[in-house]
Design a protein around this motif. Structure first.
Motif, PDB file in Angstrom:
ATOM      1  N   MET A   1       0.690  -1.173   0.065  1.00 12.36           N
ATOM      2  CA  MET A   1       0.150   0.146   0.082  1.00 12.36           C
ATOM      3  C   MET A   1       0.931   1.369   0.143  1.00 12.36           C
ATOM      4  SD  MET A   1      -3.313   0.161   2.492  1.00 12.36           S
ATOM      5  CE  MET A   1      -2.842  -1.210   3.153  1.00 12.36           C
TER       6      MET A   1
ATOM      7  N   ILE B   1      -6.308   7.622   4.148  1.00 15.22           N
ATOM      8  CA  ILE B   1      -7.591   7.528   3.677  1.00 15.22           C
ATOM      9  C   ILE B   1      -8.232   6.573   4.175  1.00 15.22           C
ATOM     10  CG2 ILE B   1      -8.779   7.021   1.512  1.00 15.22           C
ATOM     11  CD1 ILE B   1      -6.613   8.584   0.129  1.00 15.22           C
ATOM     12  N   LEU B   2      -7.811   5.288   4.561  1.00 16.74           N
ATOM     13  CA  LEU B   2      -8.174   4.049   5.111  1.00 16.74           C
ATOM     14  C   LEU B   2      -8.713   4.520   6.866  1.00 16.74           C
ATOM     15  CD1 LEU B   2      -6.264   0.854   4.466  1.00 16.74           C
ATOM     16  CD2 LEU B   2      -8.681   1.346   4.081  1.00 16.74           C
TER      17      LEU B   2
ATOM     18  N   ASP C   1      -2.143   6.048   1.598  1.00 10.75           N
ATOM     19  CA  ASP C   1      -3.586   5.236   1.624  1.00 10.75           C
ATOM     20  C   ASP C   1      -3.897   4.918   3.007  1.00 10.75           C
ATOM     21  OD1 ASP C   1      -2.720   5.340  -1.066  1.00 10.75           O
ATOM     22  OD2 ASP C   1      -2.798   2.854  -1.333  1.00 10.75           O
ATOM     23  N   GLU C   2      -3.007   4.895   3.838  1.00  7.50           N
ATOM     24  CA  GLU C   2      -3.250   4.593   5.289  1.00  7.50           C
ATOM     25  C   GLU C   2      -3.989   5.584   5.965  1.00  7.50           C
ATOM     26  OE1 GLU C   2      -3.677   2.107   8.556  1.00  7.50           O
ATOM     27  OE2 GLU C   2      -2.358   1.579   6.526  1.00  7.50           O
TER      28      GLU C   2
END
Lengths: 236, 114
Positions: free
Chosen positions: B1, B8-9, B5-6
């Motif tokens: 990833m 957004i997650l 991205d983390e």
């Protein structure tokens, strides 16, 4: 039966977590701690070694990550409420610290003066001897303290306001609190330093102008930036 | 990833994750470790197991789950989490809204690329 996990790493992990959870409701804190302890009891066999414990703790994540999740659910008032996050706070802090900077510049400027005096004397034959003797009346740390004392009425309330207001982060508060003392130190210190290293007029002048530019442009820029950011975060 | 991205997650998990937990408890009561293992299996729903416990405490506080103690064969009694009526209703409500929400997001994302 696997016994209650009492590995020192587990105990220190739970202690850290408990410390971080001091801000939440006691019942919820106890429940989170009990859940995590039970998780570890289940995940670790009796007499687990250090490596096993470390990997189980790594899978749990940092105590801080757990605490963040716990606080995410707390209905904490977001920045932008309460009397200390109204728009007048950054405005007042900006104006007061701006006046403080101005005062510090004027005070330090009037205190630290150098003079080039020409020692004039007569020799035995009546001829005039001139000896270029550069005098630098540096004010030293006492000058910085004086500059701050002249302007305390501006920077002290501004610092108190900035520290008390939730509109600034910890680092920003430190920056605002250090702006006055830091400016005084730069204004007094740079010319002193240049005098100590290069005993000539040019060096002192250059250092004085540099410190002035640093304080007025650098300090001013920082102040405006921090206060404008806080004004955007503030609410009416 | 990708690192970004983390973040957004983390945002996306808020609100969705607790309903995933509720859905897991729909058919059977589960204990914490079991829920944690299932949620972290793919690394998408939850990145670290520990964050489950504040979430479970919150669900219990808001009355969506209930806890009971059950003996386990090989260890001390375990705290089992089960759905309350409120939890069942909340899950049903999430199911109703999730599908149109997901489709709307998908449609918006598709629209953006064409």
């Amino acid at each position: 039966m696997n016994a209650h996990t009492t590995h020192p790493l587990v105990e220190s992990y739970l202690r850290d977590l408990e410390g971080l959870l001091q801000g939440i409701d006691a019942g919820e804190r106890a429940e989170v701690l009990a859940g995590v302890r039970e998780h570890l009891d289940g995940a670790l066999p009796a007499g687990a070694g250090d490596d096993q414990v470390r990997s189980a703790l790594a899978e749990l994540g940092s105590p801080q990550a757990i605490a963040d999740e716990a606080y995410a659910s707390e209905p904490r008032p977001p920045a932008g409420r309460g009397p200390m996050s109204r728009p007048w706070v950054p405005l007042t802090v900006g104006i007061l610290l701006g006046l403080a900077l101005l005062g510090i510049v004027l005070a330090a400027g009037s205190l630290a003066a150098y003079s080039t005096s020409e020692t004039v004397g007569m020799d035995a034959a009546g001829n005039e001897i001139t000896d270029e003797d550069l005098q630098f009346s540096g004010v030293g740390p006492a000058g910085a303290v004086m500059a701050l004392m002249f302007t305390w009425i501006f920077w002290l309330p501004a610092t108190v306001l900035a520290v008390a207001s939730p509109l600034w982060t910890g680092r920003q508060k430190v920056a605002l609190a250090l702006l006055g003392p830091g400016s005084a130190a730069v204004l007094v210190g740079l010319p002193e330093l240049s005098w100590a290293f290069a005993r000539n007029q040019l060096a002192i002048n250059a250092a004085a102008w540099t410190s002035l530019v640093l304080v007025v442009i650098g300090g001013g820029w920082l102040l405006i930036r921090l206060c404008r950011a806080a004004a955007r975060r503030s609410s009416t | 990833m990708v690192p970004g991205d983390e973040g957004i997650l983390t945002h996306l998990r808020r609100g969705a994750l607790e309903h995933c937990v509720l859905a897991m408890l729909e058919d059977e009561a589960l204990y914490g470790l079991d829920i944690a293992r299932r949620l972290t299996a793919d690394g998408v729903l939850m990145s670290s197991e520990g964050t489950l416990y504040p979430l479970l405490a919150r669900l219990r506080k808001t009355g969506l789950v209930d806890t009971t103690w059950q003996e386990s064969g090989e260890g001390p009694p375990r705290r089992y989490y089960s759905l309350t009526r409120g939890g069942t209703e909340s899950l049903a409500s999430f199911r109703r809204t999730w599908k149109p929400f997901k489709e709307a997001v998908d449609a918006a994302l598709e629209g953006g690329t064409s």
